[in-house]
Enzyme design. Structure first.
Site, short mmCIF file in Angstrom:
data_model
loop_
_atom_site.label_atom_id
_atom_site.label_comp_id
_atom_site.label_asym_id
_atom_site.label_seq_id
_atom_site.Cartn_x
_atom_site.Cartn_y
_atom_site.Cartn_z
CE LYS A 173 -2.03 -1.53 3.70
NZ LYS A 173 -2.91 -1.80 4.85
CB THR A 204 -6.75 7.84 7.51
OG1 THR A 204 -5.79 8.25 8.51
CG2 THR A 204 -6.84 8.91 6.43
N GLY A 206 -8.50 3.12 10.67
CA GLY A 206 -9.04 1.84 10.21
C GLY A 206 -8.98 1.60 8.72
CB THR A 207 -7.27 3.27 5.86
OG1 THR A 207 -6.01 3.37 6.54
CG2 THR A 207 -7.97 4.62 5.91
N GLY A 208 -6.54 0.35 6.86
CA GLY A 208 -5.97 -0.96 6.54
C GLY A 208 -6.94 -2.09 6.81
CB CYS A 209 -9.30 -2.72 9.63
SG CYS A 209 -8.15 -2.51 11.00
#
Length: 268
Positions: A173, A204, A206-209
Site C-alpha cells: 500500500k 483515516t 481503520g483504513t488498513g482493516c
C-alpha cells in the site's frame, strides 16, 4: 449469501478492528463473522490498553464458526502474540480455510505498537505462507522485506522479495508520504499498479482493516484477485470521501456511505 470471517482485535471506538471489518463486509454484500483476538481500549487519539484473548478461547471461537457457518474467505488482522498466531494457523489448516487475506498489523494509524516482538517471527513463519494475499503498508513492508522503501521502484523490489520469501501475493500500500495513494499488487508473475486519488482528510482510522476486509469480501464473492483489489480500492475511496468527521484525532471513515434504505433515514 457469501460469508467472511475476520480474526482480529476489537476497537471500542468502532473505526478499526472487527468493528470496521463487519461494517465493511455488510456494505460489500457478505455475511460477516468475527473471532476476537483481543479487546483494546482505544479511540481516535490512540491505543490505551490491550487485553489478549486466551488462546484456548480463541480456538473455541474458530471451532464454532467453521463447524457451523463455514466462511468463504478469511481476513486476519491484529494478532499481538505468537501463541495466538499459532492457534490461528493451526485452525485454518485444520479446516482447510480458503481465500485468506492477511493484514500484517504491526502499528496503529496513531503510531501505537500492536505486535509484540516475538510475534513478528510467528507472523512470518505461520500466517504469511498461508495467505492468498497480504496487505502491508510501507513501514510493514520495510520490516518484511528488510529494506528501506523510498520510491515506486523500491515498492516493486520489496513486494517481489516478500512474495518470493513467503509464497503469497503482496499488495504493497502506498501513502505514508510515498507515491500518493497508489498501491502495488505483485502476484508472483506481474506487477499491477492501482492508481488512487489522495483524499484530503485526516480521518483515516481503520483504513488498513477496511481495505483488507473489502478484498476478502470480494474474493468470497468469486472475484479474481486483481478485481477484488480494484473494487476494494474504489470502496475505501468512497468511504474516505464521504467526509465523516468524528473524534478528536484520526477519525473513522463512513463505512456505510453507499448503504441507503428506509431504515437509514432519520426521524424528523
Amino acid at each position: 449469501m457469501k460469508t467472511v470471517l475476520t480474526i482480529a482485535g476489537s476497537d471500542c471506538s468502532g473505526g478499526a478492528g472487527i468493528q470496521a471489518d463487519l461494517k465493511t463486509m455488510l456494505a460489500n454484500g457478505v455475511y460477516g463473522m468475527s473471532a476476537v483476538t483481543a479487546l483494546t481500549a482505544q479511540n481516535t487519539t490512540g491505543v490505551y490498553g490491550i487485553m489478549e484473548a486466551d488462546p484456548d478461547f480463541l480456538a473455541a471461537q474458530l471451532d464454532c464458526i467453521f463447524t457451523d457457518i463455514r466462511p468463504d474467505a478469511v481476513k486476519t488482522g491484529m494478532v499481538s502474540s505468537s501463541e495466538l498466531i499459532r492457534v490461528i494457523g493451526s485452525k485454518l489448516k485444520e479446516y482447510g480455510a480458503q481465500h485468506i487475506v492477511t493484514d500484517p498489523v504491526m502499528v496503529s494509524t496513531s503510531g501505537s505498537r500492536l505486535l509484540k516482538e516475538d510475534a513478528v517471527e510467528a507472523l512470518k513463519t505461520v500466517l504469511l505462507p498461508m495467505a492468498q494475499v497480504i496487505t502491508p503498508n510501507i513501514p510493514e513492508a520495510e520490516v518484511l522485506a528488510e529494506m528501506k522503501i523510498q520510491s515506486a521502484g523500491d515498492m516493486e523490489r520489496a513486494a517481489e522479495k516478500i512474495c518470493r520469501e513467503y509464497g503469497c501475493a503482496v499488495l504493497c500500500k502506498g501513502g505514508h508520504s510515498l507515491n500518493d495513494a497508489n498501491d502495488l499488487l505483485y502476484d508472483g508473475k506481474e506487477y499491477t499498479w492501482f492508481q488512487g486519488r489522495r483524499i484530503s482528510t485526516s480521518n483515516t482510522h481503520g483504513t488498513g482493516c477496511t481495505l483488507s476486509s473489502a478484498i476478502a469480501s470480494n474474493l468470497a464473492k468469486g472475484m479474481n484477485l486483481k478485481e477484488a483489489v480494484r473494487r476494494a480500492k474504489n470502496y475505501i475511496s468512497g468511504a474516505l470521501a464521504a467526509g465523516l468527521d468524528l473524534g478528536k484525532g484520526s477519525g473513522p471513515m463512513d463505512h456505510g456511505f453507499a448503504v441507503k434504505g428506509e431504515y437509514e433515514e432519520e426521524i424528523r
